[in-house]
Design an enzyme around this catalytic site. Structure first.
Site, mmCIF file in Angstrom:
data_model
loop_
_atom_site.group_PDB
_atom_site.id
_atom_site.type_symbol
_atom_site.label_atom_id
_atom_site.label_comp_id
_atom_site.label_asym_id
_atom_site.label_seq_id
_atom_site.Cartn_x
_atom_site.Cartn_y
_atom_site.Cartn_z
ATOM 1 N N ASP A 172 -9.816 9.167 -3.697
ATOM 2 C CA ASP A 172 -8.946 8.776 -2.586
ATOM 3 C C ASP A 172 -7.601 9.506 -2.550
ATOM 4 O OD1 ASP A 172 -8.246 7.517 -4.950
ATOM 5 O OD2 ASP A 172 -7.554 5.683 -3.980
ATOM 6 N N GLU A 255 -4.628 7.045 -18.955
ATOM 7 C CA GLU A 255 -4.091 8.417 -19.124
ATOM 8 C C GLU A 255 -3.461 8.573 -20.502
ATOM 9 O OE1 GLU A 255 -3.173 6.312 -16.715
ATOM 10 O OE2 GLU A 255 -3.438 7.241 -14.739
HETATM 11 N N1 UDP Z 1 -13.296 3.372 -9.042
HETATM 12 C C1 UDP Z 1 -14.495 3.097 -9.668
HETATM 13 N N2 UDP Z 1 -14.918 1.787 -9.802
HETATM 14 C C2 UDP Z 1 -14.204 0.734 -9.310
HETATM 15 C C3 UDP Z 1 -12.970 1.009 -8.687
HETATM 16 C C4 UDP Z 1 -12.554 2.326 -8.576
HETATM 17 O O1 UDP Z 1 -15.172 4.020 -10.096
HETATM 18 O O2 UDP Z 1 -14.650 -0.416 -9.457
HETATM 19 C C5 UDP Z 1 -12.856 4.769 -8.896
HETATM 20 C C6 UDP Z 1 -12.316 5.098 -7.505
HETATM 21 O O3 UDP Z 1 -13.348 5.590 -6.671
HETATM 22 C C7 UDP Z 1 -11.241 6.129 -7.791
HETATM 23 C C8 UDP Z 1 -10.752 5.754 -9.192
HETATM 24 O O4 UDP Z 1 -11.775 4.970 -9.794
HETATM 25 O O5 UDP Z 1 -11.761 7.442 -7.793
HETATM 26 C C9 UDP Z 1 -9.449 4.943 -9.179
HETATM 27 O O6 UDP Z 1 -9.642 3.763 -8.439
HETATM 28 P P1 UDP Z 1 -8.626 3.276 -7.288
HETATM 29 O O7 UDP Z 1 -8.362 4.407 -6.363
HETATM 30 O O8 UDP Z 1 -9.173 2.015 -6.714
HETATM 31 O O9 UDP Z 1 -7.346 2.937 -8.173
HETATM 32 P P2 UDP Z 1 -5.823 3.195 -7.829
HETATM 33 O O10 UDP Z 1 -5.689 4.610 -7.415
HETATM 34 O O11 UDP Z 1 -5.510 2.278 -6.715
HETATM 35 O O12 UDP Z 1 -5.130 2.877 -9.095
HETATM 36 MN MN MN Z 2 -6.672 5.580 -5.918
#
Ligand code: UDP
Ligand code: MN
Length: 324
Positions: A172, A255
């Protein structure tokens, strides 16, 4: 007599070539990994050894730019209504980057045929893996999102790759093409700013005279490396030399845990993006969308219409349970 021998010879030649091609194709398209079930466009090492198998358009692009290190982009993704649009947006960025291999790792027990066929159509060299989050983490208040799938991507790299650079690219985020050229020549670990992280609007190494002296981030929390997942890349030979390097299942500390496991010091960090003065990647987030209801195609004026075909394009309310 001579003619018969020639025909027999040709017959054997055609038969053995066919058998050879069938076996080679199977070998190139299927591999098993501890990270879960997966589908490969090909086995990268076999490709390096046999360029003459130029049946995939992406092999050509690897060959002509053989002098450039390959960037292995690991993207965790999961089934939801916005999944395909996210992947389309990311794919259309990655398509234009030379010498890039995309490892798409799905947080689901099975691969999604629609994602697989979309990936095939992009022409991007890729592997598509299924690596669900262990059930024990699902119920937690803060789940370690994308960890099982990033770990599967790393397993795949350890098994198949010896050179190049590894980068974790969430599905995203928004990526400027320059971020890939910045990371391409990473030796150990390179870093750069990421926009739209926390209330500060940016997360970045702090650089003086070309050296990293600390970190600017809205959430330090005792982390030695308070950086975003999109803000660093790792040289693969270096990564392979750290046999125990792993990403922890610990929300917020993925990270930091991973970078610590690489046993680096802040002095080892290579600052990129003009000494961290430019933003080439943003931690954008997509608004949640609810799954669509089934289309009532049995209503008279909908019968035999486009709507039943259109429904196959939708992420339906009922399909979610198939994955989680
Ligand atoms: N993701 C995943 N499983 C989940 C939720 C998220 O594999 O149950 C993936 C999501 O597609 C993205 C990454 O992990 O590539 C980070 O998730 P998200 O964008 O929801 O987290 P944020 O950026 O809001 O911390
Ligand atoms: Mn994200």
């Amino acid at each position: 007599m001579k003619k018969v021998e020639a025909i027999n010879f040709l017959y054997v030649l055609v038969l053995s070539t066919t058998v050879f091609l069938i076996f080679t194709y199977k070998e190139l398209t299927e591999t098993k990994s501890p990270g879960g079930r997966m589908r490969l466009l090909w086995n990268w090492r076999s490709v390096q050894e046999s360029y003459h198998l130029a049946v995939y358009p992406c092999i050509e692009s690897f060959r002509v730019r053989a002098h450039l290190p390959v960037i292995y982009v690991v993207t965790p993704t999961y089934p939801r209504p916005t999944q395909i649009p996210e992947l389309v947006r990311l794919a259309q960025t990655l398509m234009t980057v030379p010498n890039l291999f995309w490892i798409v790792a799905e947080d689901a027990p099975i691969l999604n045929p629609r994602v697989a066929s979309y990936l095939d159509g992009t022409g991007i060299c890729h592997a598509y893996l299924a690596a669900p989050m262990p059930e024990s983490y699902r119920g937690e208040l803060k789940t370690p999102r994308g960890v099982s799938n990033r770990r599967a991507g790393m397993d795949w790299i350890r098994k198949h790759v010896t050179e190049g650079v590894m980068y974790f690219a969430d599905d995203d985020n928004t990526y400027h093409l320059d971020v890939f050229e910045e990371m391409r020549w990473t030796k150990k670990v390179s870093m750069w700013p990421v926009g739209l992280v926390t209330h500060l609007g940016v997360s970045s190494p702090v650089v003086i005279d070309g050296r990293v002296i600390g970190f600017y981030d809205g959430w330090i929390e005792g982390r030695k490396f308070p950086v975003d997942m999109a803000g660093f890349a790792v040289g693969i030979p270096f990564f392979l030399s750290k046999v125990d390097a792993e990403m922890p299942y610990r929300a917020g500390f993925e990270e930091d845990g991973f970078l610590r496991s690489l046993e680096i010091s802040v002095d080892d960090v290579e600052p990129k993006a003009d000494n961290c003065t430019k933003i080439y990647v943003w931690h954008t987030r997509t608004q949640k969308a609810t799954p669509a209801p089934k289309i009532a195609t049995n209503i008279t004026h909908f019968t035999d219409s486009n709507l039943s075909a259109l429904e196959k394009e939708l992420f339906l309310e009922t399909s979610e349970s198939a994955f989680h």
